[in-house]
Design an enzyme around this catalytic site. Structure first.
Site, short mmCIF file in Angstrom:
data_model
loop_
_atom_site.label_atom_id
_atom_site.label_comp_id
_atom_site.label_asym_id
_atom_site.label_seq_id
_atom_site.Cartn_x
_atom_site.Cartn_y
_atom_site.Cartn_z
N GLU A 209 1.86 -61.13 -40.91
CA GLU A 209 2.42 -62.48 -40.97
C GLU A 209 3.41 -62.70 -39.83
O GLU A 209 4.25 -61.83 -39.55
CB GLU A 209 3.16 -62.72 -42.29
CG GLU A 209 2.30 -63.42 -43.32
CD GLU A 209 1.93 -62.51 -44.46
OE1 GLU A 209 1.73 -61.30 -44.21
OE2 GLU A 209 1.85 -63.03 -45.60
N TYR B 84 -1.88 -56.14 -42.07
CA TYR B 84 -1.11 -57.37 -42.35
C TYR B 84 -0.18 -57.66 -41.18
O TYR B 84 0.40 -56.74 -40.60
CB TYR B 84 -0.26 -57.19 -43.62
CG TYR B 84 -0.77 -58.03 -44.77
CD1 TYR B 84 -0.96 -59.41 -44.61
CD2 TYR B 84 -1.06 -57.45 -46.00
CE1 TYR B 84 -1.44 -60.17 -45.66
CE2 TYR B 84 -1.54 -58.22 -47.05
CZ TYR B 84 -1.73 -59.58 -46.87
OH TYR B 84 -2.19 -60.33 -47.89
N THR C 82 -13.46 -75.31 -34.16
CA THR C 82 -13.89 -74.08 -34.80
C THR C 82 -14.46 -73.20 -33.69
O THR C 82 -14.72 -73.68 -32.58
CB THR C 82 -14.96 -74.33 -35.89
OG1 THR C 82 -16.01 -75.11 -35.33
CG2 THR C 82 -14.37 -75.05 -37.08
N ARG D 293 -16.65 -66.99 -37.27
CA ARG D 293 -16.01 -68.09 -38.00
C ARG D 293 -14.51 -68.06 -37.72
O ARG D 293 -13.91 -66.99 -37.69
CB ARG D 293 -16.25 -67.94 -39.51
CG ARG D 293 -17.58 -68.46 -39.84
CD ARG D 293 -18.17 -68.26 -41.14
NE ARG D 293 -19.53 -68.63 -40.87
CZ ARG D 293 -19.94 -69.90 -40.79
NH1 ARG D 293 -19.14 -70.91 -41.06
NH2 ARG D 293 -21.19 -70.16 -40.47
N ASP E 203 -11.11 -83.43 -32.79
CA ASP E 203 -11.79 -82.31 -33.45
C ASP E 203 -13.10 -82.07 -32.71
O ASP E 203 -14.08 -82.80 -32.89
CB ASP E 203 -12.03 -82.69 -34.93
CG ASP E 203 -12.79 -81.61 -35.69
OD1 ASP E 203 -13.37 -80.72 -35.06
OD2 ASP E 203 -12.78 -81.68 -36.94
N LYS F 80 -19.44 -72.53 -33.61
CA LYS F 80 -20.58 -73.45 -33.42
C LYS F 80 -21.12 -73.25 -31.99
O LYS F 80 -21.57 -72.17 -31.66
CB LYS F 80 -20.15 -74.87 -33.74
CG LYS F 80 -19.71 -75.02 -35.21
CD LYS F 80 -19.40 -76.44 -35.58
CE LYS F 80 -19.11 -76.59 -37.06
NZ LYS F 80 -17.71 -76.41 -37.43
N1 DSN Z 1 -20.02 -77.60 -41.92
C1 DSN Z 1 -19.87 -78.09 -40.57
C2 DSN Z 1 -21.12 -78.65 -40.03
O1 DSN Z 1 -22.18 -78.24 -40.50
O2 DSN Z 1 -21.10 -79.48 -39.14
C3 DSN Z 1 -18.74 -79.02 -40.49
O3 DSN Z 1 -17.61 -78.36 -40.94
#
Ligand code: DSN
Length: 419
Positions: free
Chosen positions: A48, A46, A217, A226, A191, A220
Site C-alpha cells: 500500500e 503487499y 484499460t 487486465r 476514457d 484491449k
Molecule cells: N467490457 C468492456 C467492453 O467490452 O468494451 C467495457 O468495459
C-alpha cells in the site's frame, strides 16, 4: 499443476481461444512475457502506498517495478504523471469521480445504449446512483452529435464531461469535446480504453493535453494484462498531503483517490505485466500492428457492407464495427449464438435508438484486435466476412454451423496464439 480441475479448465480455454476467432473488440491475446509477469512471485507482496512511501517493508523491488511502469506509461502517452495502480477500468473511472467531484454533482457521459460505458453515468451504476448523471446520445446516423452535446452542457452545467466509448466506430474530436467542457468550466475525462493501442500506433488522435485526465484499460488494443492507467499533467504528486481541486494538482488528486480513497494494496504482478506491455507497445512493431488492426477492420467492414449488412455510421475508422441486424431478420442474441457455434466469438449489442431491450438487442459488435495479433491480414478478413455471413444467414441450421466450425478450426491452426 496439482489442481487438476482448474488445470483442465485452463487448457480448455486455451483450446477454445486457439480453435476459434475472438472478435469481441475489447479482447486481445497477450504475449508470453506479459503472462510470465502475471504469474510470478510479485503477486505475494503487499505494498500500500507509492514508491518510496509504503506502509509495508520489503518494497524495494516492487518500488522499482512500479517506477518502471509509471515511466513507461508517461513516455508512451506523453504526460508528466501516470498512476498504474487501478485494478481495472471501472475502479479507475471511480477514482476520477472521487478525485474531482462530490456525491450529487452533475456528470455528463455517453448513454450506455448508444455506446458509452456503465461508469459514464448509467443509472444503476455508482456513477448514476451517487451522481446526477445526464446522458448524451449519438445522432440518428450513429455519429456523436457535438452540437447537441454543447447544448446539453449549457443546460445541465455538468462538473465533469466524459468522452470515450465501448462501441463507437469513428474518431473522437478531442478539440471539440475540450471546447464543450471549457464552455461550462467542467473537468474533461477521456476514457480511451478501447483505442489506447491505436493512439500509441498513431491511428487515432490523442486527447493528452486536452483532457484533464485520460483513463485507459491496459488489456484491449494496448494488448497488456487486465488493468488500467490514469494519466494527467500537473505539479509533482504529493500523495501524503491534501490539496485543492485545481488543475495543477491533478497528479496528487488522482494518487490520493486511488489510495487512500479507493483501493488497498496494488497488484504488483499486474503492474509488472503492464510495464512489459508498455515496453512492447513502444516498439516499432506495435505501430505496424495498430495500422493493421485498422486496415483489417476497414476491410471487414467493406466486405460485410457488400454482403448487405447495415453497419452503424456506414463503416469504421478504428478497430470495431457495430452491425444492425434488423434488416436481416436476425436478433443480436441469435447471431451471437450462431457465430459462437461456428467458432466466432462476438457480443450482442444495442444499436442507436434500438427498439429492443439490452438483453435482446438488434445488433452485434465485433472487431479485429485479437485476429490481427495472430497475424491475420486483409485477405483473411475477406474469408472471415464470408464465414460471418454464412453463420448469420444459416443461424438456425446446426449442420451448416458445425461444418463452418470445422473449417474455422482448420484455418486457425495457421494462426497460433502468441508463443
Ligand atoms: N467490457 C468492456 C467492453 O467490452 O468494451 C467495457 O468495459
Amino acid at each position: 499443476m496439482k489442481d487438476k480441475e482448474i488445470e483442465k479448465l485452463i487448457k480448455a480455454e486455451v483450446v477454445r481461444q486457439s480453435e476459434g476467432l475472438e472478435m469481441i473488440p475489447s479482447e486481445n491475446h497477450t504475449s508470453t512475457d506479459v503472462l510470465k509477469a502475471l504469474g510470478c512471485r510479485l503477486t505475494d507482496k503487499y505494498s500500500e502506498g507509492y514508491p518510496g512511501m509504503r506502509y509495508y517493508g520489503g518494497c524495494e523491488v516492487v518500488d522499482a517495478v512500479e517506477n518502471l511502469a509509471r515511466d513507461r506509461a508517461k513516455k508512451l502517452f506523453g504526460t508528466t504523471h501516470a498512476n498504474v495502480q487501478p485494478y481495472s477500468g471501472s475502479p479507475a473511472n471511480q477514482a476520477v469521480y472521487f478525485a474531482l467531484l462530490d456525491p450529487g454533482d452533475t456528470v455528463m457521459g455517453m448513454d450506455l445504449y448508444f455506446g458509452g460505458h456503465m461508469t459514464h453515468g448509467l443509472k444503476v451504476n455508482f456513477s448514476g446512483k451517487w451522481f446526477n448523471s445526464v446522458l448524451y446520445q449519438t445522432g440518428k446516423d450513429g455519429y456523436l452529435d457535438y452540437e447537441a452535446m454543447a447544448k446539453m452542457a449549457v443546460k445541465e452545467k455538468p462538473k465533469m464531461i466524459i468522452a470515450g466509448a465501448t462501441v463507437y466506430p469513428r474518431i473522437f474530436d478531442w478539440e471539440k469535446l475540450k471546447a464543450i467542457a471549457d464552455s461550462v468550466g467542467a473537468w474533461f475525462l477521456a476514457d480511451v480504453s478501447h483505442i489506447a493501442g491505436l493512439i500509441v500506433a498513431g491511428e487515432h488522435p490523442s486527447p493528452v493535453g486536452l483532457a484533464d485526465v485520460v483513463m485507459t484499460t491496459t488489456h484491449k488494443t494496448l494488448r497488456g494484462p487486465r488493468g488500467a492507467i490514469l494519466l494527467c499533467n500537473g505539479k509533482e504528486s504529493t500523495p501524503l498531503k491534501k490539496v485543492e481541486r485545481q488543475r495543477e494538482n491533478l497528479p496528487t488528486l488522482i494518487d490520493r483517490a486511488i489510495i487512500p480513497g479507493l483501493q488497498g494494496g496494488p497488484h504488483n504482478h499486474q503492474t509488472a505485466a503492464i510495464a512489459v506491455a508498455l515496453n512492447e507497445a513502444a516498439q516499432p512493431a506495435f505501430k505496424t500492428y495498430g495500422q493493421q488492426v485498422v486496415k483489417n477492420a476497414k476491410t471487414l467492414a467493406n466486405e460485410l457492407t457488400n454482403r448487405g449488412y447495415n453497419l452503424v455510421t456506414g463503416g469504421t475508422d478504428n478497430h470495431l464495427m457495430l452491425i444492425d441486424l434488423s434488416s436481416k431478420g436476425v436478433l443480436g442474441a441469435e447471431a451471437e449464438k450462431a457465430l459462437g457455434k461456428a467458432g466466432i466469438t462476438v457480443n450482442k449489442n444495442t444499436v442507436p435508438f434500438d427498439p429492443r431491450p439490452p438483453f435482446s438487442p438488434s445488433g452485434i459488435r465485433l472487431g479485429t484486435p485479437a485476429l490481427t495479433t495472430r497475424g491475420m491480414k486483409e485477405a483473411e478478413m475477406v474469408q472471415v466476412a464470408g464465414w460471418i455471413d454464412q453463420a448469420i444467414t444459416h443461424s438456425a441450421d446446426d449442420k451448416i454451423l458445425n461444418k463452418l466450425s470445422i473449417e474455422i478450426k482448420a484455418f486457425c491452426k495457421q494462426y497460433p496464439l502468441p508463443a
